[in-house]
Structure formats: structure tokens, C-alpha cells
Design an enzyme around this catalytic site. Structure first.
Site, PDB file in Angstrom:
ATOM      1  N   SER A 135      28.549 -33.407 -49.078  1.00  0.00           N
ATOM      2  CA  SER A 135      27.954 -34.695 -49.411  1.00  0.00           C
ATOM      3  C   SER A 135      28.972 -35.773 -49.749  1.00  0.00           C
ATOM      4  O   SER A 135      28.697 -36.954 -49.595  1.00  0.00           O
ATOM      5  CB  SER A 135      26.979 -34.536 -50.570  1.00  0.00           C
ATOM      6  OG  SER A 135      27.624 -33.940 -51.685  1.00  0.00           O
ATOM      7  N   HIS A 138      22.011 -32.875 -46.409  1.00  0.00           N
ATOM      8  CA  HIS A 138      22.407 -34.114 -45.725  1.00  0.00           C
ATOM      9  C   HIS A 138      22.342 -33.987 -44.199  1.00  0.00           C
ATOM     10  O   HIS A 138      22.579 -34.965 -43.493  1.00  0.00           O
ATOM     11  CB  HIS A 138      23.825 -34.522 -46.141  1.00  0.00           C
ATOM     12  CG  HIS A 138      23.865 -34.986 -47.562  1.00  0.00           C
ATOM     13  ND1 HIS A 138      23.642 -36.286 -47.927  1.00  0.00           N
ATOM     14  CD2 HIS A 138      24.040 -34.288 -48.711  1.00  0.00           C
ATOM     15  CE1 HIS A 138      23.705 -36.391 -49.251  1.00  0.00           C
ATOM     16  NE2 HIS A 138      23.948 -35.188 -49.745  1.00  0.00           N
ATOM     17  N   LYS A 148      16.315 -37.117 -48.073  1.00  0.00           N
ATOM     18  CA  LYS A 148      17.410 -37.863 -47.454  1.00  0.00           C
ATOM     19  C   LYS A 148      16.942 -38.363 -46.075  1.00  0.00           C
ATOM     20  O   LYS A 148      16.157 -39.297 -46.041  1.00  0.00           O
ATOM     21  CB  LYS A 148      18.666 -37.015 -47.455  1.00  0.00           C
ATOM     22  CG  LYS A 148      18.992 -36.589 -48.918  1.00  0.00           C
ATOM     23  CD  LYS A 148      20.331 -36.028 -49.133  1.00  0.00           C
ATOM     24  CE  LYS A 148      20.479 -35.366 -50.497  1.00  0.00           C
ATOM     25  NZ  LYS A 148      20.289 -36.254 -51.651  1.00  0.00           N
TER      26      LYS A 148
END
Ligand code: PLP
Length: 394
Positions: free
Chosen positions: A182, A210, A241
Site C-alpha cells: 500500500s 489495493h 478501495k
């Protein structure tokens, strides 16, 4: 009456944080439309969120959220095993399992809670958890919450990892890693990790927070990108996300999910996600699967920004993802860079210790498919002024 300041000690510690340039505070968004926000009355462009495909304000997600909240309300009212399981939870779990090609999936209220629930219930005091040094804080906390022994290997150092495994005399070994890191924006070497875990009979747990929606030809994540999806024992993800909503999930075998339903405390003792959140997430999975243009647009913008920043000599890390870290190292320098960019109309907060190691402070620039080419050009231009200012002052 004499006032007793019971939190004097906290105030003192906060002052110390300020002196070290590690103090954190909110930046309040007064309005938000796509990547445009208003901060203190000024319009700025966000280059810091994780809404990689711009789905958080997509009309289809909003419509589903509104429609289902009209029928089901905005809260679920109880934990899943009491009265919190609706047909929406069931449908979304089935959708996630089908999407990832796993037997079953289980929702948690966030990716953080999924990580805590998974590791603390699966790994016990006779076990060993091995984490990459740059694993997300939620995985580190999860490992601490479990009673397992925790070992950490230097980022991406598979030789070190193998040495830990070779020496281990434990019941089970859990190799745990982010798939897309990340803060550095690079990928875990999943094919090599699969090879290792197979060789030593270990388990591989990956956090695709992610990467879901972003990596792989159909957006399943880094495991799809490397063609190793079937070999992953525990696949963790988040809806918060690229999927643009909220919540976490775990996917894997039937036994794994049944075990988590019965043991994972962050599942058992936590209120279920609201039904409208599940309905919106269902739309997000449809878009991710069917609208590959979202991903190709994102990758186009990523390349544009990466090349542009490299061209002007910005100190970027060599990542190939929508996370492009510009590493200044020094905390104060990074804070000043963030302030400079804010004045130029861009919100990219300084990321500092403990989110990244000391002396590795950075601007974590993130790209979304809804950034325009012009947005990217404007940001490169602002970075150019920043870099030349820094050169002048050095
Ligand atoms: N895992 C990783 C790698 C993350 O970066 C994050 C959040 O930033 C999480 C898990 C937590 O997910 P959530 O925000 O859904 O709690």
C-alpha cells in the site's frame, strides 16, 4: 474546584510528535465530486485516495444504495448470526466467491476487521506467522492478536523467508503478505511464494486490498495477474478501495469459511454490513467484470503520471501500479512539499512514520481512472515547480 488535567501526559506526547514533524490532523473536505473537493473554500484535486476506478460516486452504485436503503434502512441492526444476514449478504458473498473462483466468501465490516478475524482465529500458539516487513498495519496487528509466534522478513527477501521456514518447528506456518504494497506500490512475488509454501507445506494468506478491481485481466487482483489464484489458501480483500464502497471479505474453501463463521471474533461480535452497502458492492463487481475500459483508462493515466514524474526528476519509487510514492525521506521536507502542492490545488498528504519507516517520508500519489489527462499534466507541472524549488534550496 481545582481542575485536574488527567491527560497532561497525552498533551506532552503530542507536543513531542509536533517537534518530530509526526503530528497528524484532519483536512476537512467541504464538498466532493469525483476527484474534485473543496477545502477551506478552495477547489482542489485529490491525488491521494484509493477510489482507483472512481466507483464511489458511480450512478449505478448510488442508485442501488438508495433503492435498497428505502426498503431495508441504513443499518443492519445486529450481528450476522443473530438477525443481520439478509439476502443481500448472501448474494454478495456468492458473487465474491464466483468472481474469485473460490468455493465460498465471507463478509466482514472492513478489510481491517477481516485481517484481524482471519489471523487471530486461524493461527494459534503452536503456529508461526511470517510477514513481509512492509505488510499493512492491520496484518501486523492481526498477527499480534493471534497467539502465534511472529517473524518478519525484509521486504521481498525470499531467501530470508525460506531460512525462517527451514528452522521452524511448529504446527502450522502461515506466510502472510499484501499482494500490492500500500505504501510502496510494488507487488509481492506471489509465484515464488506459492512455490515456497507448496515446498514446505505452509499456508499462503494474501491481502489484495489495493489490487482487487485493478490488477489481473478481469480485476481479480495480483493473484490473477500472476496466474496463481487457485494456489492461494486465504484470499482477503476490501470493498472500500477500487470497489468504491465499504467492508471487507475473505474467500477460500468451504471449510475455511465455516471455520471463520464459528471462530473469527471480529465476525461473530460485530454488527453486519448494512444491506444497501452490499447492494452497491454487487453493482461494483458487475462494473469491474464488464467495464474493462475503467481499468485500461486507469493504466493509461498511471503511465502518463509515472513517465511525467520520472521525466522531471521527481524521486519516485519504481512501482507499476496506481500507487506512485514520491519519497523525500525527511519528514519536514515532505510536509512542506504537501503544503506546496496544496497551495497549487492538490491534496496529497505527507505519509510519515509509523505508516512508513522513519526517514522514508513520502507523498503517496494515487491515480484514479476518473482523473483526466489534463489533471495529470497539471500535477506534473506542480511537481516540476516543487522539484526545481527544492534544487534551488539545496
Ligand atoms: N489491507 C491493506 C493492505 C490496506 O491498505 C488497508 C487499508 O488501507 C486495509 C487492509 C484495511 O482495509 P479497510 O480500509 O477496508 O479496513
Amino acid at each position: 474546584m481545582k481542575t485536574i488535567h488527567k491527560f497532561d501526559w497525552a498533551a506532552k506526547e503530542l507536543e513531542e510528535l509536533k517537534l518530530k514533524n509526526l503530528y497528524r490532523k484532519f483536512r476537512v473536505l467541504e464538498e466532493l465530486k469525483g476527484t474534485r473537493a473543496k477545502v477551506q473554500g478552495r477547489e482542489i484535486t485529490l491525488f491521494c485516495g484509493n477510489d482507483y476506478l472512481g466507483l464511489s460516486q458511480h450512478p449505478r452504485l448510488i442508485e442501488a444504495f438508495q433503492r435498497v436503503s428505502n426498503e431495508w434502512g441504513v443499518g443492519s441492526g445486529s450481528a450476522r448470526l443473530i438477525s443481520g444476514t439478509s439476502k443481500w449478504h448472501e448474494a454478495l458473498e456468492k458473487r465474491i466467491a464466483d468472481f474469485l473462483g473460490k468455493e465460498r466468501a465471507l463478509l466482514f465490516s472492513s478489510g481491517y476487521l477481516a485481517n484481524l478475524g482471519v489471523l487471530s482465529s486461524l493461527a494459534g500458539s503452536d503456529d508461526l506467522i511470517i510477514l513481509d516487513k512492509l505488510s499493512h498495519a492491520s496484518l501486523v496487528d492481526a498477527a499480534h492478536l493471534s497467539k502465534a509466534t511472529l517473524r518478519i522478513y525484509p521486504h521481498g527477501n525470499l531467501e530470508y523467508l525460506e531460512n525462517i521456514i527451514k528452522k521452524a518447528k511448529v504446527r502450522r506456518i502461515w506466510i502472510v503478505t499484501d499482494s500490492l504494497f500500500s505504501m510502496d506500490g510494488d507487488l509481492a512475488p506471489l509465484p515464488e511464494l506459492v512455490e515456497l509454501k507448496n515446498r514446505y507445506g505452509a499456508y499462503l494468506v494474501i491481502d489484495e486490498a489495493h489490487a482487487t478491481g485493478v490488477f489481473g485481466s478481469t480485476g481479480k487482483g495480483v493473484s490473477e495477474h500472476f496466474g496463481v489464484s487457485d494456489a492461494i489458501d486465504v484470499h482477503i480483500g476490501t470493498l472500500s478501495k477500487a470497489l468504491g464502497v465499504f467492508g471487507g471479505f475473505v474467500a477460500g474453501s468451504n471449510e475455511l469459511i465455516e471455520y471463520l463463521i464459528n471462530h473469527a471474533r471480529t465476525f461473530l461480535f460485530d454488527t453486519a454490513l448494512p444491506a444497501p452497502v452490499c447492494a452497491a458492492a454487487l453493482q461494483a463487481f458487475d462494473l469491474i467484470e464488464r467495464e474493462s475500459v475503467l481499468r485500461s483508462q486507469l493504466w493509461g493515466r498511471v503511465e502518463q503520471l509515472r513517465k511525467g514524474l520520472k521525466g522531471i526528476g521527481a524521486p519516485i519509487l519504481e512501482s507499476r501500479s496506481p500507487i506512485i510514492p514520491v519519497v523525500f525521506g525527511d519528514e519536514l521536507k515532505t510536509l512542506e512539499a504537501a503544503e506546496f502542492l496544496l497551495k497549487e490545488g492538490f491534496l496529497i498528504p505527507a505519509v510519515r512514520y509509523p505508516t512508513v519507516p522513519r526517514g522514508k517520508a513520502r507523498l503517496r500519489v494515487t491515480v484514479s481512472s476518473i482523473h483526466s489527462e489534463e489533471d495529470i499534466d497539471r500535477l506534473i507541472f506542480a511537481f516540476k515547480s516543487l522539484v526545481s524549488l527544492a534544487d534551488k534550496n539545496s
